[in-house]
Design an enzyme around this catalytic site. Sequence first.
Site, mmCIF file in Angstrom:
data_model
loop_
_atom_site.group_PDB
_atom_site.id
_atom_site.type_symbol
_atom_site.label_atom_id
_atom_site.label_comp_id
_atom_site.label_asym_id
_atom_site.label_seq_id
_atom_site.Cartn_x
_atom_site.Cartn_y
_atom_site.Cartn_z
ATOM 1 N N GLY A 34 0.818 -1.213 0.000
ATOM 2 C CA GLY A 34 0.000 0.000 0.000
ATOM 3 C C GLY A 34 0.854 1.266 0.000
ATOM 4 N N ASP A 55 0.260 -9.031 1.965
ATOM 5 C CA ASP A 55 -0.723 -8.100 1.387
ATOM 6 C C ASP A 55 -1.729 -8.914 0.587
ATOM 7 O OD1 ASP A 55 -2.002 -5.949 -0.143
ATOM 8 O OD2 ASP A 55 -0.307 -4.712 0.490
ATOM 9 N N ASN A 59 -6.277 -3.450 -2.311
ATOM 10 C CA ASN A 59 -6.257 -2.024 -2.676
ATOM 11 C C ASN A 59 -4.847 -1.636 -3.118
ATOM 12 O OD1 ASN A 59 -7.404 0.514 -2.995
ATOM 13 N ND2 ASN A 59 -6.861 1.159 -0.920
ATOM 14 N N ASP A 82 -4.232 -12.783 3.195
ATOM 15 C CA ASP A 82 -5.158 -11.885 3.881
ATOM 16 C C ASP A 82 -4.957 -12.114 5.380
ATOM 17 O OD1 ASP A 82 -7.465 -10.750 5.045
ATOM 18 O OD2 ASP A 82 -8.508 -10.924 3.119
ATOM 19 N N PHE A 105 -0.034 -2.384 8.846
ATOM 20 C CA PHE A 105 -0.730 -1.350 8.067
ATOM 21 C C PHE A 105 -2.064 -1.849 7.513
ATOM 22 C CE2 PHE A 105 3.804 -0.289 7.163
ATOM 23 C CZ PHE A 105 3.807 1.028 7.570
ATOM 24 N N SER A 149 -4.444 6.836 13.655
ATOM 25 C CA SER A 149 -4.749 8.055 12.900
ATOM 26 C C SER A 149 -5.135 9.171 13.852
ATOM 27 C CB SER A 149 -5.920 7.737 11.969
ATOM 28 O OG SER A 149 -6.497 8.918 11.462
ATOM 29 N N THR A 151 -7.531 10.752 13.488
ATOM 30 C CA THR A 151 -8.989 10.707 13.537
ATOM 31 C C THR A 151 -9.466 10.363 14.957
ATOM 32 O OG1 THR A 151 -10.933 9.883 12.352
ATOM 33 C CG2 THR A 151 -9.251 8.269 12.840
ATOM 34 N N TYR A 174 -14.861 3.622 10.119
ATOM 35 C CA TYR A 174 -13.406 3.562 9.910
ATOM 36 C C TYR A 174 -12.686 4.146 11.136
ATOM 37 C CZ TYR A 174 -8.875 5.540 8.731
ATOM 38 O OH TYR A 174 -7.564 5.904 8.795
ATOM 39 N N LYS A 178 -10.145 2.414 14.374
ATOM 40 C CA LYS A 178 -8.838 2.847 14.899
ATOM 41 C C LYS A 178 -8.896 2.981 16.420
ATOM 42 C CE LYS A 178 -6.635 3.037 10.993
ATOM 43 N NZ LYS A 178 -5.679 1.943 10.686
ATOM 44 N N TYR A 202 -1.103 8.961 12.640
ATOM 45 C CA TYR A 202 -0.723 9.758 11.476
ATOM 46 C C TYR A 202 -1.665 10.939 11.309
ATOM 47 C CZ TYR A 202 0.961 5.074 9.993
ATOM 48 O OH TYR A 202 1.535 3.830 9.913
ATOM 49 N N LEU A 225 -7.660 14.518 -0.698
ATOM 50 C CA LEU A 225 -7.430 15.786 -1.392
ATOM 51 C C LEU A 225 -6.321 15.732 -2.452
ATOM 52 C CD1 LEU A 225 -8.026 18.801 -1.685
ATOM 53 C CD2 LEU A 225 -6.468 19.224 0.222
HETATM 54 C C1 UD1 Z 1 -9.466 11.247 6.271
HETATM 55 C C2 UD1 Z 1 -9.624 10.583 7.615
HETATM 56 C C3 UD1 Z 1 -8.273 10.196 8.150
HETATM 57 C C4 UD1 Z 1 -7.537 9.337 7.156
HETATM 58 C C5 UD1 Z 1 -7.421 10.115 5.859
HETATM 59 C C6 UD1 Z 1 -6.713 9.297 4.800
HETATM 60 C C7 UD1 Z 1 -11.379 11.221 9.211
HETATM 61 C C8 UD1 Z 1 -11.957 12.309 10.023
HETATM 62 N N1 UD1 Z 1 -10.280 11.535 8.507
HETATM 63 O O1 UD1 Z 1 -8.783 12.477 6.519
HETATM 64 O O2 UD1 Z 1 -8.414 9.485 9.338
HETATM 65 O O3 UD1 Z 1 -6.272 9.023 7.657
HETATM 66 O O4 UD1 Z 1 -8.722 10.451 5.400
HETATM 67 O O5 UD1 Z 1 -7.477 8.224 4.367
HETATM 68 O O6 UD1 Z 1 -11.877 10.137 9.196
HETATM 69 N N2 UD1 Z 1 -11.132 17.937 0.379
HETATM 70 C C9 UD1 Z 1 -11.653 18.748 -0.611
HETATM 71 N N3 UD1 Z 1 -11.919 18.197 -1.821
HETATM 72 C C10 UD1 Z 1 -11.700 16.888 -2.107
HETATM 73 C C11 UD1 Z 1 -11.153 16.054 -1.092
HETATM 74 C C12 UD1 Z 1 -10.899 16.622 0.143
HETATM 75 O O7 UD1 Z 1 -11.875 19.945 -0.393
HETATM 76 O O8 UD1 Z 1 -11.978 16.446 -3.238
HETATM 77 C C13 UD1 Z 1 -10.818 18.508 1.695
HETATM 78 C C14 UD1 Z 1 -11.596 17.868 2.829
HETATM 79 O O9 UD1 Z 1 -12.825 18.508 3.015
HETATM 80 C C15 UD1 Z 1 -10.622 18.083 3.990
HETATM 81 C C16 UD1 Z 1 -9.236 18.053 3.342
HETATM 82 O O10 UD1 Z 1 -9.459 18.265 1.957
HETATM 83 O O11 UD1 Z 1 -10.816 19.347 4.526
HETATM 84 C C17 UD1 Z 1 -8.522 16.739 3.530
HETATM 85 O O12 UD1 Z 1 -9.405 15.685 3.151
HETATM 86 P P1 UD1 Z 1 -8.919 14.179 2.970
HETATM 87 O O13 UD1 Z 1 -7.684 14.135 2.123
HETATM 88 O O14 UD1 Z 1 -10.085 13.371 2.523
HETATM 89 O O15 UD1 Z 1 -8.449 13.721 4.426
HETATM 90 P P2 UD1 Z 1 -9.231 13.828 5.830
HETATM 91 O O16 UD1 Z 1 -10.688 13.844 5.638
HETATM 92 O O17 UD1 Z 1 -8.593 14.919 6.600
#
Ligand code: UD1
Length: 366
Positions: A34, A55, A59, A82, A105, A149, A151, A174, A178, A202, A225
């Site tokens: 991963g 693994d 994914n 698995d 992981f 996490s 989280t 999820y 954790k 993390y 993101l």
């Molecule tokens: C989530 C999980 C975290 C996990 C991580 C990676 C929760 C609360 N958080 O983090 O535990 O480790 O994913 O899998 O469960 N955003 C946009 N547009 C997008 C995508 C994201 O604006 O298309 C914004 C989101 O609103 C957020 C930020 O970017 O504010 C980060 O989002 P993301 O990368 O999904 O991570 P988290 O939600 O912080």
Amino acid sequence: MFLCFRKKAYLCSIETPYNNYNMANKIVLTGGCGFIGSHTCVELQNAGYDVVIFDNLSNSEASVVDGIERITGKRPAFYQIDCTNKGDVYQAFQKEGPIAGVIHFAASKAVGESVQKPLLYYRNNLSSLMNMMEAAEDFHLKGFVFSSSCTVYGEPDQSPVDENAPIKPATSPYGNTKQIAEEIIKDYLHTGVGFNAIILRYFNPIGAHPTAEIGELPRGVPQNLLPYVCQTAMGIRKELNVFGNDYNTPDGSCIRDYIDVTDLAKAHVCALDRMVQGKSEEKIEYYNLGTGNGVSVLELVNTFMEATGVNVPYVIKGRREGDIEKIWGNPGRANTVLGWKAQVPLKETLANAWRWQTRLREKGVM
Ligand code: UD1
């Protein structure tokens, strides 16, 4: 084999040659194909450990092992198993002989999917953890590292959060896996097992290896993101949706602590060294792994454009359900106790992610 060269690279305070400990230096990485697992495999091999990957490729791709070999010149052992299957896990342990530690992981990690399929998440993430801990005990391992996490802190009362911040109710199955996993580890270690555990919390791992040989491989539409930003920059997605600009933050978008995946990987080496060398002070130790800096969504997008010179069209959308407004970590304990510190500047991390995205295009993957 001496590990002390790492001291210079990222401050791990190792002074003793590994062989003085007269024990196995083999590490099992579950989920080693991963995103974080593969980068950790590279750093472990660079540090002189032998790595065995378990693994199920649910994914990830087996070709990740080729990328690891191209970077390090060494191929890790690989079992497509698995970890929810205890028989397969035990068979692999028997075959491999003495093992020093496990980094666990392997887990399902999509927040949205976990809401749709909670039982899959509880079964997958928790039964694999229990199997791996039982194996760690039965095969006399020294150390167990668990991927947790930030989280677990939910929406924190204040940032930066340290490890003593209260654990808040989880906002998704999820996140709940954790929290429950941390409890299971605590209860099991309380029984007096022979190994120590380190729980790594993390913040938001991003980036790719600077060689662009390994990186994140999101399946379908990315939920996180940076993969979405990269795919938008590549023209695979029309525009990025920025979820909310009305938060109580300087520019109105959410704030996170984005940590480079190679920096994160190196922290695992420090954690393992500590346990394998018998330096743990507690049966279980907890460490935040972040940079200590909060970065907003809009800042991240703008920094990406500066780092790469590529435009990322975006639109402001409504808030995403379950999102936390702002969180960033206090990595002080990892800095002082593990001797680890995040070092890669954000711009470099973003440039690495873009290089990886470009490589995927060249290979025709996406
Ligand atoms: C989530 C999980 C975290 C996990 C991580 C990676 C929760 C609360 N958080 O983090 O535990 O480790 O994913 O899998 O469960 N955003 C946009 N547009 C997008 C995508 C994201 O604006 O298309 C914004 C989101 O609103 C957020 C930020 O970017 O504010 C980060 O989002 P993301 O990368 O999904 O991570 P988290 O939600 O912080």
